[in-house]
Design a protein around this motif. Sequence first.
Motif, mmCIF file in Angstrom:
data_model
loop_
_atom_site.group_PDB
_atom_site.id
_atom_site.type_symbol
_atom_site.label_atom_id
_atom_site.label_comp_id
_atom_site.label_asym_id
_atom_site.label_seq_id
_atom_site.Cartn_x
_atom_site.Cartn_y
_atom_site.Cartn_z
ATOM 1 N N GLY A 174 0.670 -1.323 -0.394
ATOM 2 C CA GLY A 174 -0.121 -0.068 -0.064
ATOM 3 C C GLY A 174 0.978 1.544 -0.123
ATOM 4 O O GLY A 174 0.470 2.291 -0.309
ATOM 5 N N LYS A 175 2.542 0.799 0.089
ATOM 6 C CA LYS A 175 3.246 2.488 0.149
ATOM 7 C C LYS A 175 3.526 3.029 -1.080
ATOM 8 O O LYS A 175 2.950 2.319 -2.524
ATOM 9 N N GLN A 176 3.098 4.234 -1.671
ATOM 10 C CA GLN A 176 3.296 4.768 -2.929
ATOM 11 C C GLN A 176 5.415 4.644 -2.582
ATOM 12 O O GLN A 176 6.132 4.559 -2.064
ATOM 13 N N TYR A 177 5.354 4.777 -4.531
ATOM 14 C CA TYR A 177 6.704 4.381 -4.555
ATOM 15 C C TYR A 177 7.403 4.932 -4.232
ATOM 16 O O TYR A 177 8.666 4.521 -3.361
ATOM 17 N N SER A 178 7.654 6.251 -3.851
ATOM 18 C CA SER A 178 8.508 7.792 -3.292
ATOM 19 C C SER A 178 8.776 7.211 -1.347
ATOM 20 O O SER A 178 10.237 7.335 -1.371
ATOM 21 N N GLN A 179 8.027 6.768 -0.884
ATOM 22 C CA GLN A 179 8.346 6.585 0.349
ATOM 23 C C GLN A 179 9.099 4.746 0.608
ATOM 24 O O GLN A 179 9.715 4.785 1.258
ATOM 25 N N VAL A 180 8.169 3.917 -0.444
ATOM 26 C CA VAL A 180 9.971 2.951 -0.857
ATOM 27 C C VAL A 180 11.193 3.056 -0.589
ATOM 28 O O VAL A 180 11.490 2.889 -0.302
ATOM 29 N N ARG A 181 11.117 4.243 -1.950
ATOM 30 C CA ARG A 181 12.912 3.984 -1.908
ATOM 31 C C ARG A 181 13.375 4.957 -1.314
ATOM 32 O O ARG A 181 14.201 4.297 -0.928
ATOM 33 N N SER A 182 12.653 5.717 0.008
ATOM 34 C CA SER A 182 13.206 6.140 0.892
ATOM 35 C C SER A 182 13.025 5.314 2.393
ATOM 36 O O SER A 182 14.695 4.987 3.478
ATOM 37 N N LEU A 183 12.450 4.356 2.547
ATOM 38 C CA LEU A 183 12.658 3.344 3.412
ATOM 39 C C LEU A 183 14.241 2.778 3.442
ATOM 40 O O LEU A 183 14.608 1.932 3.915
ATOM 41 N N LEU A 184 13.622 1.890 2.174
ATOM 42 C CA LEU A 184 14.461 0.649 1.709
ATOM 43 C C LEU A 184 15.974 1.410 1.527
ATOM 44 O O LEU A 184 16.840 1.220 1.774
ATOM 45 N N ARG A 185 16.266 2.285 0.550
ATOM 46 C CA ARG A 185 17.343 3.138 1.412
ATOM 47 C C ARG A 185 18.050 3.727 2.796
ATOM 48 O O ARG A 185 19.430 3.139 2.781
ATOM 49 N N SER A 186 16.899 4.006 3.270
ATOM 50 C CA SER A 186 17.579 4.327 4.865
ATOM 51 C C SER A 186 17.911 2.627 5.977
ATOM 52 O O SER A 186 18.857 2.118 6.604
ATOM 53 N N MET A 187 17.313 1.286 4.710
ATOM 54 C CA MET A 187 17.882 0.301 5.318
ATOM 55 C C MET A 187 18.846 -0.613 4.353
ATOM 56 O O MET A 187 19.350 -1.265 4.941
ATOM 57 N N ASP A 188 19.274 0.152 3.621
ATOM 58 C CA ASP A 188 20.224 -0.662 2.844
ATOM 59 C C ASP A 188 19.320 -1.635 1.537
ATOM 60 O O ASP A 188 20.939 -2.593 1.901
ATOM 61 N N ILE A 189 18.541 -1.609 1.300
ATOM 62 C CA ILE A 189 18.364 -2.472 1.104
ATOM 63 C C ILE A 189 18.512 -2.119 -0.721
ATOM 64 O O ILE A 189 17.236 -1.424 -0.863
ATOM 65 N N ASN A 190 18.404 -3.018 -1.692
ATOM 66 C CA ASN A 190 17.639 -2.725 -2.389
ATOM 67 C C ASN A 190 16.580 -3.392 -3.465
ATOM 68 O O ASN A 190 15.573 -3.920 -2.964
ATOM 69 N N PHE A 191 15.693 -2.258 -4.811
ATOM 70 C CA PHE A 191 15.072 -3.072 -4.905
ATOM 71 C C PHE A 191 14.715 -3.098 -5.985
ATOM 72 O O PHE A 191 14.955 -1.795 -7.200
ATOM 73 N N THR A 192 14.093 -4.553 -7.443
ATOM 74 C CA THR A 192 13.706 -4.139 -8.343
ATOM 75 C C THR A 192 11.816 -3.872 -8.311
ATOM 76 O O THR A 192 10.792 -4.522 -8.127
ATOM 77 N N PRO A 193 11.564 -2.964 -9.297
ATOM 78 C CA PRO A 193 9.827 -1.846 -9.195
ATOM 79 C C PRO A 193 10.040 -3.354 -10.786
ATOM 80 O O PRO A 193 10.314 -3.207 -11.554
ATOM 81 N N VAL A 194 8.652 -2.984 -10.515
ATOM 82 C CA VAL A 194 7.908 -3.633 -11.547
ATOM 83 C C VAL A 194 7.137 -3.500 -11.839
ATOM 84 O O VAL A 194 5.500 -3.299 -10.877
ATOM 85 N N PHE A 195 6.344 -2.229 -12.762
ATOM 86 C CA PHE A 195 5.124 -1.385 -12.955
ATOM 87 C C PHE A 195 4.108 -2.110 -14.376
ATOM 88 O O PHE A 195 4.470 -2.658 -14.784
ATOM 89 N N ASP A 196 3.268 -2.043 -13.056
ATOM 90 C CA ASP A 196 1.420 -2.467 -13.869
ATOM 91 C C ASP A 196 1.982 -1.769 -15.210
ATOM 92 O O ASP A 196 2.095 -0.548 -15.622
ATOM 93 N N ALA A 197 1.196 -2.097 -16.946
ATOM 94 C CA ALA A 197 1.476 -1.354 -17.197
ATOM 95 C C ALA A 197 0.522 -0.264 -17.431
ATOM 96 O O ALA A 197 0.862 0.538 -18.626
ATOM 97 N N ASP A 198 -0.332 0.500 -17.175
ATOM 98 C CA ASP A 198 -1.186 1.613 -17.014
ATOM 99 C C ASP A 198 -0.870 2.506 -16.241
ATOM 100 O O ASP A 198 -0.814 3.375 -15.962
#
Length: 259
Positions: A174-198
């Motif tokens: 339920g979190k937004q992309y910017s929230q995810v990016r900020s949280l994971l960056r603070s935890m030194d965790i990488n992420f691979t985003p997969v976006f729906d077509a729309d």
Amino acid sequence: MILTALLILVFFGSLDFLTKHGDYQKVPSIVGKSVDAARKLLEDKGFEVEIQDSLYIDTFPKLAVIKQTPEGDATVKVNRTIYLTINRAQPPLVEMPNLVGFSLRNAQMYLENLGLHLGDTTFRPDIAKNSVLEQLYNNEPIKSGTKIYMGSTISFVLGNGIGDLEIGVPDLMGKQYSQVRSLLRSMDINFTPVFDADVTDSAHAYVTRQNPTKYGEAIDGTRRYNRIKPGQTIDIWFSTQPLPIITDSTKVAAGPVEQ
């Protein structure tokens, strides 16, 4: 007048002899020989010898000839001067740079430009994969600015890309992309985003799925917290519409959680 003419004839007649005009021979190749041996060989053959420069190459013997001008087998006059470049008896000092934070490849190129050699590389847990964490000389840390001899060997301690501390996988649903990016960056965790077509604007995309999830299921049916190390990656799926958010209290009500 006759005497003057005879003297002129004698002078020009002996000029070739005095200058050895027409007396040529090949220059012997003396690269790799000691400077004393090279000088004797050249002078015995009628050449003049002059040391033009000195360099340092650690694969050459000390005071050996690195370069000669003209080169070996060149045909020149016997009284020609042969210029030599010799290897120094002692390597010059260079300043150790600060290579902490450099990638291994860039650090190695930097060493080579200074005439230093790369030694052993060891690894320790750190999210900075193949990045220099420590620089060593004779198995001891060496500070930048320390003067060492050219040709010395420097070893590196590198990051292996994964920390040794395990942390709980965060719940990103339920979190937004910017929230995810900020949280994971603070935890030194990488992420691979997969976006729906729309999805046309990632800033307004919501997490609808993640792998690994916050909870996993044990063999006995109890749920447990999934763990992850800094430097590892979470796969995250985004959509334009958020899914209904299930709180931790709702999840705990569904059954016990194993720590």
